[in-house]
Scaffold this motif. Structure first.
Motif, PDB file in Angstrom:
ATOM      1  N   PRO A 167       0.856  -1.217  -0.017  1.00 55.39           N
ATOM      2  CA  PRO A 167      -0.146   0.023   0.137  1.00 55.39           C
ATOM      3  C   PRO A 167       0.883   1.433   0.017  1.00 55.39           C
ATOM      4  O   PRO A 167       0.364   2.298  -0.353  1.00 55.39           O
ATOM      5  N   ALA A 168       1.990   1.364   0.495  1.00 54.27           N
ATOM      6  CA  ALA A 168       2.966   2.451   0.610  1.00 54.27           C
ATOM      7  C   ALA A 168       3.407   2.864  -0.757  1.00 54.27           C
ATOM      8  O   ALA A 168       4.278   3.561  -0.938  1.00 54.27           O
ATOM      9  N   PHE A 169       3.333   1.887  -1.855  1.00 54.57           N
ATOM     10  CA  PHE A 169       3.901   2.203  -3.088  1.00 54.57           C
ATOM     11  C   PHE A 169       3.020   3.404  -3.871  1.00 54.57           C
ATOM     12  O   PHE A 169       2.026   2.809  -4.377  1.00 54.57           O
ATOM     13  N   ARG A 170       3.713   4.356  -3.707  1.00 54.24           N
ATOM     14  CA  ARG A 170       2.910   5.743  -4.335  1.00 54.24           C
ATOM     15  C   ARG A 170       3.235   5.902  -5.693  1.00 54.24           C
ATOM     16  O   ARG A 170       3.942   5.190  -6.458  1.00 54.24           O
ATOM     17  N   SER A 171       2.293   6.821  -6.422  1.00 54.79           N
ATOM     18  CA  SER A 171       2.613   7.052  -7.732  1.00 54.79           C
ATOM     19  C   SER A 171       3.872   7.298  -8.061  1.00 54.79           C
ATOM     20  O   SER A 171       4.478   7.147  -9.362  1.00 54.79           O
ATOM     21  N   GLU A 172       4.547   8.030  -7.593  1.00 51.81           N
ATOM     22  CA  GLU A 172       6.078   8.525  -8.081  1.00 51.81           C
ATOM     23  C   GLU A 172       6.981   7.315  -8.190  1.00 51.81           C
ATOM     24  O   GLU A 172       8.118   7.344  -8.797  1.00 51.81           O
ATOM     25  N   MET A 173       6.646   6.320  -7.164  1.00 54.92           N
ATOM     26  CA  MET A 173       7.354   5.018  -7.117  1.00 54.92           C
ATOM     27  C   MET A 173       7.365   4.159  -8.317  1.00 54.92           C
ATOM     28  O   MET A 173       8.089   3.471  -8.823  1.00 54.92           O
ATOM     29  N   ILE A 174       6.241   4.420  -8.974  1.00 56.99           N
ATOM     30  CA  ILE A 174       5.700   3.381 -10.243  1.00 56.99           C
ATOM     31  C   ILE A 174       6.890   4.340 -11.387  1.00 56.99           C
ATOM     32  O   ILE A 174       7.334   3.359 -12.141  1.00 56.99           O
ATOM     33  N   VAL A 175       7.093   5.519 -11.491  1.00 60.99           N
ATOM     34  CA  VAL A 175       8.044   5.948 -12.219  1.00 60.99           C
ATOM     35  C   VAL A 175       9.306   5.559 -11.943  1.00 60.99           C
ATOM     36  O   VAL A 175      10.327   5.009 -12.758  1.00 60.99           O
ATOM     37  N   ARG A 176       9.852   5.886 -10.529  1.00 53.88           N
ATOM     38  CA  ARG A 176      11.187   5.690 -10.318  1.00 53.88           C
ATOM     39  C   ARG A 176      11.674   4.336 -10.070  1.00 53.88           C
ATOM     40  O   ARG A 176      12.826   4.108 -10.100  1.00 53.88           O
ATOM     41  N   ASP A 177      10.800   3.328  -9.464  1.00 49.99           N
ATOM     42  CA  ASP A 177      11.173   2.252  -9.332  1.00 49.99           C
ATOM     43  C   ASP A 177      10.597   0.902 -10.096  1.00 49.99           C
ATOM     44  O   ASP A 177      11.247  -0.156 -10.181  1.00 49.99           O
ATOM     45  N   SER A 178       9.615   1.237 -10.888  1.00 45.58           N
ATOM     46  CA  SER A 178       9.209   0.331 -11.765  1.00 45.58           C
ATOM     47  C   SER A 178       9.447   0.777 -13.317  1.00 45.58           C
ATOM     48  O   SER A 178      10.128  -0.079 -14.222  1.00 45.58           O
ATOM     49  N   MET A 179       8.918   1.833 -13.562  1.00 46.55           N
ATOM     50  CA  MET A 179       9.134   2.515 -15.060  1.00 46.55           C
ATOM     51  C   MET A 179      10.733   2.513 -15.549  1.00 46.55           C
ATOM     52  O   MET A 179      10.926   2.587 -16.744  1.00 46.55           O
ATOM     53  N   VAL A 180      11.651   2.782 -14.492  1.00 49.67           N
ATOM     54  CA  VAL A 180      12.928   2.721 -14.777  1.00 49.67           C
ATOM     55  C   VAL A 180      13.727   1.711 -15.432  1.00 49.67           C
ATOM     56  O   VAL A 180      14.578   1.952 -16.190  1.00 49.67           O
ATOM     57  N   HIS A 181      13.121   0.730 -15.319  1.00 47.88           N
ATOM     58  CA  HIS A 181      13.488  -0.611 -16.375  1.00 47.88           C
ATOM     59  C   HIS A 181      13.192  -0.321 -17.579  1.00 47.88           C
ATOM     60  O   HIS A 181      14.233  -0.432 -18.540  1.00 47.88           O
ATOM     61  N   GLU A 182      12.073   0.282 -17.859  1.00 47.92           N
ATOM     62  CA  GLU A 182      11.806   0.433 -19.227  1.00 47.92           C
ATOM     63  C   GLU A 182      12.496   1.687 -19.845  1.00 47.92           C
ATOM     64  O   GLU A 182      12.998   1.696 -21.136  1.00 47.92           O
ATOM     65  N   VAL A 183      12.941   2.419 -19.061  1.00 46.41           N
ATOM     66  CA  VAL A 183      13.819   3.600 -19.437  1.00 46.41           C
ATOM     67  C   VAL A 183      15.179   3.026 -19.898  1.00 46.41           C
ATOM     68  O   VAL A 183      15.796   3.382 -20.911  1.00 46.41           O
TER      69      VAL A 183
END
Length: 341
Positions: A167-183
């Motif tokens: 639940p603590a996984f916030r919107s900005e973490m989707i970018v920084r911790d997940s989407m970063v792989h596709e970057v």
């Protein structure tokens, strides 16, 4: 030849997985020390691994003490991202090779400071844990695109879905911790920097808390004219799914279709979906760590560099700006030739 003596900082999900990997599936390496903010967790891991496979694993309270220890030749950093900068500078000061899980640091400015400090030291010591580069499917796609068989790559479509997150996984973490792989995947496959990112946010799933924007759809524009998109959905509920399709001038290629065992029974057909990233990318992690160990023994790195970590941080920083404003954001990145000479 003596084994490379490895210390692991941070033994949560990823760090514990790496510690076990070093002990049980990596040749030429020996786990000698672990450290975690939760000492009990570190002690439990050491006790579980030490009796048979790797006797003598020490539990160290301070990560900087582990990094400086005489019996630690190299370090795996799987600590929280906010701790990486201090720990990376310590590794550089001690001359210790380090495999650092993403993100390199939490922002582009500190990531660039790490790059500059490493360059000033005169030796590459930092490898960043973008493990998809080591996945056999991604590696085959890279080889195909580099061969020129399909002509110039034009587009990249990505899907990145997790079954669920805390639940603590916030919107900005989707970018920084997940989407970063596709970057990193887009930069690597296309061999060009991302110059602009736009993050779109459809109506979120009802299964997340107030204010969490999940899923997200991002569009990357690259310096060579190519474009990439990625859907990141971290509360997909079904399982862990990562797919990638490259579209080029004379054809396309797709990976991540789940080509495992397909069953037909009881009037249905289908197959299993991995529960999380450790299952889907187990082989990639194994290859990554083994190649890191082998390269460290040679005095080299063999994978994503500190610069790759910095470039990803710069893109994610722009992505967070786009997430907040709803508009495209320019990626501000230093000139590589100026920074690295």
């Amino acid at each position: 030849m003596t084994d490379l003596r490895v210390g692991v900082v941070g033994v949560g999900v990823m760090g514990a997985d790496h510690a076990e990997r070093v002990v049980r599936r990596t040749a030429g390496a020996r786990l000698v020390a672990v450290c975690d903010a939760d000492r009990g967790r570190a002690e439990a891991l050491a006790a579980r691994l030490a009796p048979v496979e790797s006797p003598g694993i020490r539990v160290v309270d301070d990560p900087l003490d582990l990094i400086a220890a005489d019996d630690v030749d190299a370090v795996i950093l799987a600590s929280p991202g906010f701790a990486h900068a201090e720990q990376l500078f310590a590794c550089l000061e001690q001359g210790k090779p380090v495999l650092c899980e993403k993100p390199l640091t939490m922002d582009a400015a500190s990531a660039l400071e790490v790059v500059e400090a490493e360059h000033k030291g005169g030796r590459q010591l930092i490898q960043v844990g973008f493990m998809r580069r080591f996945d056999p499917e991604y590696a085959a796609l890279k080889e195909l695109l580099d061969s020129g068989e399909l002509g110039r790559p034009l587009l990249l479509h990505n899907v990145h879905r997790n079954k669920s997150v805390a639940p603590a996984f916030r919107s900005e973490m989707i970018v920084r911790d997940s989407m970063v792989h596709e970057v990193d995947v887009a930069r690597w496959l296309f061999g060009a920097e991302i110059t602009r990112i736009t993050v779109h946010t459809p109506k979120p799933t009802s299964l997340v808390g107030d204010g969490v924007l999940d899923p997200q759809l991002a569009v990357f524009e690259l310096a060579n004219g190519a474009m990439a998109d990625v859907e990141v959905f971290v509360n997909f509920q079904v399982g862990y799914e990562v797919r990638c399709e490259a579209v080029a001038e004379r054809g396309s290629a797709t990976i991540g279709l789940g080509s495992g065992v397909l069953t037909r029974a009881g009037g249905q057909w289908g197959g299993a979906m991995p529960a999380d990233f450790r299952v889907r990318f187990e082989q990639a992690y194994d290859i990554e760590v083994q190649r890191w160990v082998d390269a460290t023994v040679r005095g080299e790195i063999d994978g994503p560099s500190a610069w790759d970590g910095y470039a990803a941080a710069a893109v994610c920083e722009a992505g967070l700006e786009s997430l907040q404003t709803g508009r495209p954001a320019e990626v501000v990145i230093a000139d590589r030739g100026t920074v690295l000479g």
